[in-house]
Design a protein around this motif. Structure first.
Motif, PDB file in Angstrom:
ATOM      1  N   UNK A 109      53.753  29.076  58.147  1.00  0.00           N
ATOM      2  CA  UNK A 109      53.233  28.612  56.876  1.00  0.00           C
ATOM      3  C   UNK A 109      54.343  28.757  55.835  1.00  0.00           C
ATOM      4  N   UNK A 110      54.649  27.690  55.113  1.00  0.00           N
ATOM      5  CA  UNK A 110      55.709  27.811  54.113  1.00  0.00           C
ATOM      6  C   UNK A 110      55.160  28.326  52.790  1.00  0.00           C
ATOM      7  N   UNK A 111      56.047  28.742  51.920  1.00  0.00           N
ATOM      8  CA  UNK A 111      55.653  29.392  50.660  1.00  0.00           C
ATOM      9  C   UNK A 111      54.817  28.496  49.762  1.00  0.00           C
ATOM     10  N   UNK A 112      55.040  27.203  49.796  1.00  0.00           N
ATOM     11  CA  UNK A 112      54.329  26.315  48.881  1.00  0.00           C
ATOM     12  C   UNK A 112      52.858  26.151  49.240  1.00  0.00           C
ATOM     13  N   UNK A 113      52.469  26.463  50.471  1.00  0.00           N
ATOM     14  CA  UNK A 113      51.067  26.294  50.854  1.00  0.00           C
ATOM     15  C   UNK A 113      50.244  27.566  50.684  1.00  0.00           C
ATOM     16  N   UNK A 114      50.868  28.684  50.374  1.00  0.00           N
ATOM     17  CA  UNK A 114      50.144  29.945  50.183  1.00  0.00           C
ATOM     18  C   UNK A 114      49.547  29.959  48.781  1.00  0.00           C
ATOM     19  N   UNK A 115      48.238  30.113  48.719  1.00  0.00           N
ATOM     20  CA  UNK A 115      47.562  30.146  47.420  1.00  0.00           C
ATOM     21  C   UNK A 115      47.691  31.533  46.812  1.00  0.00           C
ATOM     22  N   UNK A 116      48.024  31.573  45.535  1.00  0.00           N
ATOM     23  CA  UNK A 116      48.120  32.839  44.820  1.00  0.00           C
ATOM     24  C   UNK A 116      46.862  33.005  43.973  1.00  0.00           C
ATOM     25  N   UNK A 117      46.134  34.083  44.199  1.00  0.00           N
ATOM     26  CA  UNK A 117      44.915  34.260  43.405  1.00  0.00           C
ATOM     27  C   UNK A 117      45.198  34.640  41.947  1.00  0.00           C
ATOM     28  N   UNK A 118      46.318  35.314  41.682  1.00  0.00           N
ATOM     29  CA  UNK A 118      46.640  35.750  40.324  1.00  0.00           C
ATOM     30  C   UNK A 118      48.090  35.400  39.997  1.00  0.00           C
ATOM     31  N   UNK A 119      48.305  35.006  38.771  1.00  0.00           N
ATOM     32  CA  UNK A 119      49.678  34.763  38.324  1.00  0.00           C
ATOM     33  C   UNK A 119      50.363  36.104  38.045  1.00  0.00           C
ATOM     34  N   UNK A 120      51.656  36.057  37.911  1.00  0.00           N
ATOM     35  CA  UNK A 120      52.410  37.269  37.588  1.00  0.00           C
ATOM     36  C   UNK A 120      51.976  37.821  36.233  1.00  0.00           C
ATOM     37  N   UNK A 121      51.704  36.943  35.297  1.00  0.00           N
ATOM     38  CA  UNK A 121      51.252  37.356  33.968  1.00  0.00           C
ATOM     39  C   UNK A 121      49.903  38.078  34.055  1.00  0.00           C
ATOM     40  N   UNK A 122      48.998  37.537  34.848  1.00  0.00           N
ATOM     41  CA  UNK A 122      47.684  38.169  35.030  1.00  0.00           C
ATOM     42  C   UNK A 122      47.834  39.539  35.684  1.00  0.00           C
ATOM     43  N   UNK A 123      48.674  39.623  36.710  1.00  0.00           N
ATOM     44  CA  UNK A 123      48.897  40.921  37.370  1.00  0.00           C
ATOM     45  C   UNK A 123      49.466  41.943  36.397  1.00  0.00           C
ATOM     46  N   UNK A 124      50.389  41.510  35.544  1.00  0.00           N
ATOM     47  CA  UNK A 124      50.977  42.432  34.568  1.00  0.00           C
ATOM     48  C   UNK A 124      49.918  42.918  33.575  1.00  0.00           C
ATOM     49  N   UNK A 125      49.087  42.004  33.063  1.00  0.00           N
ATOM     50  CA  UNK A 125      48.016  42.404  32.149  1.00  0.00           C
ATOM     51  C   UNK A 125      47.039  43.359  32.842  1.00  0.00           C
ATOM     52  N   UNK A 126      46.677  43.052  34.075  1.00  0.00           N
ATOM     53  CA  UNK A 126      45.734  43.903  34.801  1.00  0.00           C
ATOM     54  C   UNK A 126      46.312  45.294  35.057  1.00  0.00           C
ATOM     55  N   UNK A 127      47.593  45.362  35.379  1.00  0.00           N
ATOM     56  CA  UNK A 127      48.236  46.669  35.586  1.00  0.00           C
ATOM     57  C   UNK A 127      48.225  47.483  34.296  1.00  0.00           C
ATOM     58  N   UNK A 128      48.500  46.822  33.175  1.00  0.00           N
ATOM     59  CA  UNK A 128      48.460  47.521  31.887  1.00  0.00           C
ATOM     60  C   UNK A 128      47.047  47.999  31.549  1.00  0.00           C
ATOM     61  N   UNK A 129      46.055  47.163  31.833  1.00  0.00           N
ATOM     62  CA  UNK A 129      44.666  47.560  31.560  1.00  0.00           C
ATOM     63  C   UNK A 129      44.240  48.720  32.459  1.00  0.00           C
ATOM     64  N   UNK A 130      44.659  48.709  33.713  1.00  0.00           N
ATOM     65  CA  UNK A 130      44.337  49.828  34.615  1.00  0.00           C
ATOM     66  C   UNK A 130      44.992  51.117  34.127  1.00  0.00           C
ATOM     67  N   UNK A 131      46.247  51.022  33.719  1.00  0.00           N
ATOM     68  CA  UNK A 131      46.944  52.203  33.202  1.00  0.00           C
ATOM     69  C   UNK A 131      46.282  52.713  31.925  1.00  0.00           C
ATOM     70  N   UNK A 132      45.886  51.815  31.062  1.00  0.00           N
ATOM     71  CA  UNK A 132      45.197  52.205  29.831  1.00  0.00           C
ATOM     72  C   UNK A 132      43.879  52.908  30.142  1.00  0.00           C
ATOM     73  N   UNK A 133      43.164  52.418  31.132  1.00  0.00           N
ATOM     74  CA  UNK A 133      41.908  53.059  31.531  1.00  0.00           C
ATOM     75  C   UNK A 133      42.147  54.480  32.029  1.00  0.00           C
ATOM     76  N   UNK A 134      43.196  54.672  32.808  1.00  0.00           N
ATOM     77  CA  UNK A 134      43.523  56.013  33.314  1.00  0.00           C
ATOM     78  C   UNK A 134      43.828  56.952  32.152  1.00  0.00           C
ATOM     79  N   UNK A 135      44.613  56.474  31.204  1.00  0.00           N
ATOM     80  CA  UNK A 135      44.963  57.305  30.042  1.00  0.00           C
ATOM     81  C   UNK A 135      43.718  57.639  29.232  1.00  0.00           C
ATOM     82  N   UNK A 136      42.866  56.646  28.989  1.00  0.00           N
ATOM     83  CA  UNK A 136      41.650  56.889  28.202  1.00  0.00           C
ATOM     84  C   UNK A 136      40.689  57.832  28.926  1.00  0.00           C
TER      85      UNK A 136
END
Length: 189
Positions: free
Chosen positions: A1-28
Motif C-alpha cells: 500500500x503506498x502512502x497516498x492511499x493511507x487515510x489519516x484520521x487526524x491532521x498534524x494540526x489536530x494532533x498538536x491541539x489534542x496533545x496540548x489539551x491532554x497536557x492541560x487536562x493533566x496539569x489542571x
C-alpha cells in the motif's frame, strides 16, 4: 500500500491541539488543585477534554480523555486502574457527540445538557461504582456505593457549573473562531 492511499484520521494540526489539551487536562487535574484523598478531587480537568471532543470530534475527544487520564495517573502517586478511565473518555466523546448541537447556538443550557451526560453516566454513576468496588471502605458494596454516590453528586454539581461557565466564556470570547477551529465545518466537498 503506498502512502497516498493511507487515510489519516487526524491532521498534524489536530494532533498538536489534542496533545496540548491532554497536557492541560493533566496539569489542571494533578497540579492546580490538590487531591485531598484518592476518591475526592475538585478540578476543572474535564474542560480541555470536552473541548477536544467539541472542536475535533468524538474520537479525538475520547483519545484525549484516555491519554490525559493515563498520563495524569503517572503523576498522582495512586497508580493507574483501567476501571477509572471511562469518565474522562466520556467527556471527550460527548463533547464530540454534541458538537453540531453546540455549533448551532451555544448557550448555557445547551452546554449544561452536553456536560450532564458524561457527568451523570461517568463521573457519578460509573466512577462511584468503580470506587466502591476498589476502595470498599464502608463494609459492604451497597453502603460504599451510596456513600460515593452522595458525595460525588455534590462534588460534580459544583464542577459541572464551573466547567460549563468556563467553556461558555471561552466561546463568547470567540477564541476558537479566531484560531480557525470553531465552528465545525462540514466535509461536503
Amino acid at each position: 500500500m503506498n502512502k497516498s492511499t493511507v487515510a489519516r484520521p487526524f491532521s498534524t494540526k489536530t494532533l498538536a491541539y489534542c496533545a496540548l489539551l491532554a497536557a492541560l487536562s493533566v496539569v489542571l487535574a494533578r497540579f492546580v488543585i490538590p487531591m485531598p484523598n484518592v476518591t475526592t478531587r475538585f478540578s476543572i480537568e474535564a474542560v480541555p477534554i470536552f473541548l477536544a471532543g467539541m472542536l475535533f470530534g468524538p474520537m479525538a475527544g475520547g483519545l484525549v480523555g484516555f491519554s490525559a487520564d493515563l498520563v495524569g495517573c503517572l503523576f498522582s502517586g495512586f497508580g493507574y486502574n483501567p476501571l477509572f478511565c471511562l469518565p474522562p473518555i466520556l467527556y471527550g466523546v460527548f463533547g464530540g457527540v454534541f458538537r453540531r448541537y453546540l455549533a448551532g447556538k451555544t448557550s448555557l443550557p445547551r452546554l449544561g445538557l452536553s456536560f450532564l451526560c458524561p457527568v451523570v453516566l461517568g463521573s457519578v454513576l460509573w466512577q462511584s461504582a468503580a470506587l466502591s468496588f476498589v476502595y470498599n471502605s464502608k463494609g459492604s458494596f451497597t453502603a460504599s456505593l451510596i456513600y460515593f454516590l452522595s458525595t460525588r453528586s455534590i462534588q460534580f454539581a459544583v464542577t459541572l457549573v464551573l466547567d460549563v461557565l468556563i467553556i461558555y466564556l471561552l466561546l463568547r470570547a470567540r477564541l476558537f473562531e479566531r484560531m480557525g477551529i470553531w465552528p465545525p465545518v462540514s466535509k461536503e466537498t
